[in-house]
Design an enzyme around this catalytic site. Structure first.
Site, mmCIF file in Angstrom:
data_model
loop_
_atom_site.group_PDB
_atom_site.id
_atom_site.type_symbol
_atom_site.label_atom_id
_atom_site.label_comp_id
_atom_site.label_asym_id
_atom_site.label_seq_id
_atom_site.Cartn_x
_atom_site.Cartn_y
_atom_site.Cartn_z
ATOM 1 N N LYS A 22 0.839 -1.207 0.000
ATOM 2 C CA LYS A 22 0.000 0.000 0.000
ATOM 3 C C LYS A 22 0.870 1.252 0.000
ATOM 4 O O LYS A 22 0.648 2.179 -0.769
ATOM 5 C CB LYS A 22 -0.900 0.002 1.244
ATOM 6 C CG LYS A 22 -1.575 1.332 1.494
ATOM 7 C CD LYS A 22 -2.460 1.325 2.713
ATOM 8 C CE LYS A 22 -1.814 1.785 3.986
ATOM 9 N NZ LYS A 22 -1.549 3.209 4.110
ATOM 10 N N ASN A 23 1.867 1.275 0.892
ATOM 11 C CA ASN A 23 2.637 2.507 1.044
ATOM 12 C C ASN A 23 3.602 2.754 -0.113
ATOM 13 O O ASN A 23 4.217 3.820 -0.188
ATOM 14 C CB ASN A 23 3.401 2.504 2.379
ATOM 15 C CG ASN A 23 2.448 2.654 3.554
ATOM 16 O OD1 ASN A 23 1.254 2.909 3.363
ATOM 17 N ND2 ASN A 23 2.966 2.493 4.766
ATOM 18 N N CYS A 118 -5.366 12.834 12.660
ATOM 19 C CA CYS A 118 -6.118 11.585 12.588
ATOM 20 C C CYS A 118 -5.951 10.895 13.920
ATOM 21 O O CYS A 118 -5.288 11.425 14.818
ATOM 22 C CB CYS A 118 -5.662 10.710 11.430
ATOM 23 S SG CYS A 118 -4.026 10.063 11.643
ATOM 24 N N ARG A 123 -0.218 14.850 12.925
ATOM 25 C CA ARG A 123 0.293 14.640 11.572
ATOM 26 C C ARG A 123 0.374 15.919 10.729
ATOM 27 O O ARG A 123 -0.339 16.088 9.733
ATOM 28 C CB ARG A 123 -0.533 13.554 10.856
ATOM 29 C CG ARG A 123 -0.544 12.272 11.664
ATOM 30 C CD ARG A 123 -1.122 11.111 10.940
ATOM 31 N NE ARG A 123 -0.210 10.547 9.972
ATOM 32 C CZ ARG A 123 -0.464 9.423 9.304
ATOM 33 N NH1 ARG A 123 -1.579 8.784 9.508
ATOM 34 N NH2 ARG A 123 0.394 8.969 8.429
ATOM 35 N N PRO A 124 1.281 16.822 11.117
ATOM 36 C CA PRO A 124 1.451 18.053 10.340
ATOM 37 C C PRO A 124 2.097 17.781 8.976
ATOM 38 O O PRO A 124 2.604 16.679 8.738
ATOM 39 C CB PRO A 124 2.390 18.889 11.215
ATOM 40 C CG PRO A 124 3.107 17.910 12.081
ATOM 41 C CD PRO A 124 2.198 16.725 12.256
ATOM 42 N N ASP A 307 4.163 0.775 12.280
ATOM 43 C CA ASP A 307 2.979 0.059 11.794
ATOM 44 C C ASP A 307 2.886 -1.377 12.330
ATOM 45 O O ASP A 307 1.839 -2.011 12.199
ATOM 46 C CB ASP A 307 2.967 0.027 10.258
ATOM 47 C CG ASP A 307 2.590 1.375 9.665
ATOM 48 O OD1 ASP A 307 2.440 2.337 10.430
ATOM 49 O OD2 ASP A 307 2.462 1.470 8.434
ATOM 50 N N ARG A 400 -8.608 -0.380 4.313
ATOM 51 C CA ARG A 400 -7.746 0.616 3.655
ATOM 52 C C ARG A 400 -6.394 -0.011 3.308
ATOM 53 O O ARG A 400 -5.735 0.433 2.377
ATOM 54 C CB ARG A 400 -7.489 1.791 4.605
ATOM 55 C CG ARG A 400 -8.642 2.749 4.782
ATOM 56 C CD ARG A 400 -8.213 3.902 5.656
ATOM 57 N NE ARG A 400 -6.840 4.277 5.311
ATOM 58 C CZ ARG A 400 -5.897 4.595 6.185
ATOM 59 N NH1 ARG A 400 -6.148 4.643 7.466
ATOM 60 N NH2 ARG A 400 -4.679 4.898 5.767
HETATM 61 C C1 UD1 Z 1 4.046 6.830 6.262
HETATM 62 C C2 UD1 Z 1 3.199 5.598 6.084
HETATM 63 C C3 UD1 Z 1 2.627 5.137 7.421
HETATM 64 C C4 UD1 Z 1 3.743 4.938 8.434
HETATM 65 C C5 UD1 Z 1 4.606 6.187 8.516
HETATM 66 C C6 UD1 Z 1 5.829 6.019 9.407
HETATM 67 C C7 UD1 Z 1 2.327 5.926 3.847
HETATM 68 C C8 UD1 Z 1 1.126 6.134 3.001
HETATM 69 N N1 UD1 Z 1 2.120 5.911 5.179
HETATM 70 O O1 UD1 Z 1 3.197 7.866 6.742
HETATM 71 O O2 UD1 Z 1 1.961 3.889 7.215
HETATM 72 O O3 UD1 Z 1 3.183 4.685 9.713
HETATM 73 O O4 UD1 Z 1 5.084 6.547 7.193
HETATM 74 O O5 UD1 Z 1 6.594 4.946 8.987
HETATM 75 O O6 UD1 Z 1 3.419 5.709 3.363
HETATM 76 N N2 UD1 Z 1 5.802 14.724 10.442
HETATM 77 C C9 UD1 Z 1 5.937 16.066 10.706
HETATM 78 N N3 UD1 Z 1 5.840 16.941 9.660
HETATM 79 C C10 UD1 Z 1 5.641 16.515 8.381
HETATM 80 C C11 UD1 Z 1 5.508 15.142 8.122
HETATM 81 C C12 UD1 Z 1 5.592 14.267 9.188
HETATM 82 O O7 UD1 Z 1 6.116 16.475 11.847
HETATM 83 O O8 UD1 Z 1 5.570 17.367 7.465
HETATM 84 C C13 UD1 Z 1 5.858 13.765 11.571
HETATM 85 C C14 UD1 Z 1 4.542 12.998 11.727
HETATM 86 O O9 UD1 Z 1 3.601 13.731 12.475
HETATM 87 C C15 UD1 Z 1 5.000 11.745 12.430
HETATM 88 C C16 UD1 Z 1 6.411 11.523 11.851
HETATM 89 O O10 UD1 Z 1 6.800 12.758 11.276
HETATM 90 O O11 UD1 Z 1 5.118 11.993 13.814
HETATM 91 C C17 UD1 Z 1 6.451 10.435 10.790
HETATM 92 O O12 UD1 Z 1 5.576 10.756 9.735
HETATM 93 P P1 UD1 Z 1 5.860 10.350 8.222
HETATM 94 O O13 UD1 Z 1 7.141 9.576 8.142
HETATM 95 O O14 UD1 Z 1 5.725 11.561 7.389
HETATM 96 O O15 UD1 Z 1 4.660 9.377 7.946
HETATM 97 P P2 UD1 Z 1 3.684 9.377 6.705
HETATM 98 O O16 UD1 Z 1 4.451 9.624 5.455
HETATM 99 O O17 UD1 Z 1 2.503 10.223 7.001
#
Ligand code: UD1
Length: 420
Positions: A22-23, A118, A123-124, A307, A400
């Site tokens: 999925k990811n 969420c 999740r910023p 995850d 999902r």
């Molecule tokens: C992706 C995966 C999700 C997995 C996560 C961490 C997809 C579709 N989803 O989510 O299944 O759990 O990686 O391995 O690939 N953060 C910030 N600012 C940002 C972006 C992120 O502070 O602009 C923080 C998030 O709040 C979180 C951390 O960084 O605490 C990790 O998030 P991120 O690695 O971005 O996860 P996703 O890409 O959303």
């Protein structure tokens, strides 16, 4: 709303085949916006998140053909005629944000409703915005939406304050069509990033270093269509590994890539399960009386994946001794503890740590709710070994991210019914 009804079953035994990740498929589908030529994506998992990404692509003017039987999607993004993603799509899936980088690179503009928080945390998207700003985009954020404008992106050095998976992917996609070189420092190293980079390179991008913390991208003028098969899902792999262990079963997980699940293998071995790397896949056995406690701390790849934390929480309620789980990636991802308590587990949560006592009392069936995707899957696993019968509601979360979850478990001897 649909729910799963699960009866206690004996050990799961047999073979299961893992679907595409999925990811990986979500950013890859978003990346098809970068070219005006058709792209064919194979080994696509049939998931509701994939469906939402297809709707988003159609919403911006791409032609999307889904062949469910072949697990193939062909996207022709020649006719892109919009760069706006409305809230009714964004609210269904946070990964909608992956279209921001490709849209701005292809059309010079992207406007998206904000995904908001969420259940697992706030999740910023500040790191996505920071990266695109470094490439020269003018980004305006208000309460409801983010607007990005850049007639021409320019390569730059982007340092990520945290190795965000999504931000690394968005920046990599945008930088592929930027003028000059981009370096992403402190980049995320997840296998899905490597898969996206491989796809982009097949389209004619020049990306080096994906899979390390420093990714170098030489922008090109144009990308072309290509064909790509998505990697197997390492989280689905891990979930079935835990299903084998928690049920004290013997399951061959076909199509699994051991290199992508090293921390999961390590933790299962620490718990006393047996994991063998066989020609056809990974065989996991959970020996009846041998499973013991372990401690887990989630970290960015190659650390233990956030995850997989929930499936392990279910497993650890059934082993000898007390385990601890520390969640460092998302601030609110221990909600499963409350649902497992309804099934008789006695988990104590203190900040980002859960203390999970083992199997003094076996779990019993209860009505529980999937609070997010992985917690939902973890409740189904707990239901397999709980005395009596368990009902898991809100299973749209599970659908999902897991293709035919109930059917796959049932093929191993489980008794999971999906009812509306
Ligand atoms: C992706 C995966 C999700 C997995 C996560 C961490 C997809 C579709 N989803 O989510 O299944 O759990 O990686 O391995 O690939 N953060 C910030 N600012 C940002 C972006 C992120 O502070 O602009 C923080 C998030 O709040 C979180 C951390 O960084 O605490 C990790 O998030 P991120 O690695 O971005 O996860 P996703 O890409 O959303």
């Amino acid at each position: 709303m649909a729910k799963f009804i699960i009866e206690k079953t004996g050990p799961l035994v047999g073979e299961v085949s893992i679907s595409g990740a999925k990811n990986a498929v979500l950013p890859i589908l978003a990346a098809t916006i970068l070219t005006d030529e058709p792209c064919e994506i194979n080994d696509v998992p049939l998931l509701s998140d994939v469906d939402v990404m297809c709707r988003i692509l159609r919403c911006v003017g791409a032609k999307v053909d889904v062949d469910e039987k072949e697990h193939t999607i062909v996207v022709d993004a020649k006719g892109i005629n919009s760069s706006e993603i409305p809230y009714d799509l964004v609210k269904m899936m946070r990964a909608s944000i992956f279209t921001m980088g490709p849209l701005i690179a292809r059309t010079g503009h992207a406007n998206m409703a904000l995904p908001g928080g969420c259940s697992i945390g706030s999740r910023p998207i500040d790191l996505h915005n920071k990266g695109l700003r470094m490439l020269g985009a003018k980004i305006t954020v208000d309460e409801f939406s983010v607007d990005a404008y850049a007639p021409k992106l320019k390569g730059s050095l982007v340092y990520l304050d945290f190795p965000s998976v999504g931000a690394t992917e968005n920046i990599m996609m945008a930088a592929s069509l930027a003028e000059g070189y981009t370096t992403i420092e402190n980049a995320a190293e997840e296998p899905e990033i490597v898969d996206l980079a491989n796809f982009l390179n097949k389209m004619g991008a020049k990306i080096k270093g994906a899979g390390t913390d420093s990714i170098r991208i030489e922008g090109v003028k144009k990308l072309h269509g290509t064909r790509h098969a998505v990697i197997p899902d390492r989280i689905e792999t891990g979930t079935f590994m835990v299903a084998a262990a928690i049920s004290r079963g013997d399951v061959l997980i076909k199509n699994a890539l051991p290199d992508h699940v090293r921390p999961v293998i390590a933790k299962l071995l620490e718990c006393g399960a047996t994991v063998n790397d066989e020609v056809d896949g990974l065989r996991v056995r959970g020996d009846i009386n041998r499973l013991v406690a372990t401690d887990i701390k989630t970290l960015p790849y190659p650390g233990f994946p956030t995850d997989m934390q929930a499936p392990f929480m279910s497993l650890l309620t059934t082993v000898r001794g007390t385990s601890t789980i520390i969640e460092t990636i998302f601030e609110n991802r221990l909600q499963l503890a409350g649902e497992l308590s309804r099934m008789g587990a006695n988990i104590r949560v203190d900040g980002n740590m859960a203390i999970v006592p083992g199997d003094k009392r076996p779990l019993h069936g209860a009505n529980v709710m999937a609070t997010d995707l992985r917690a939902g899957a973890a409740l189904v696993l707990a239901g397999l070994v709980a005395e009596g019968h368990t009902e898991v509601s809100d299973i749209y979360h599970i659908e999902r991210g897991y293709e035919n979850f109930a059917d796959k478990l049932n093929s191993l001897g489980a008794n999971v019914k999906r009812v509306e």
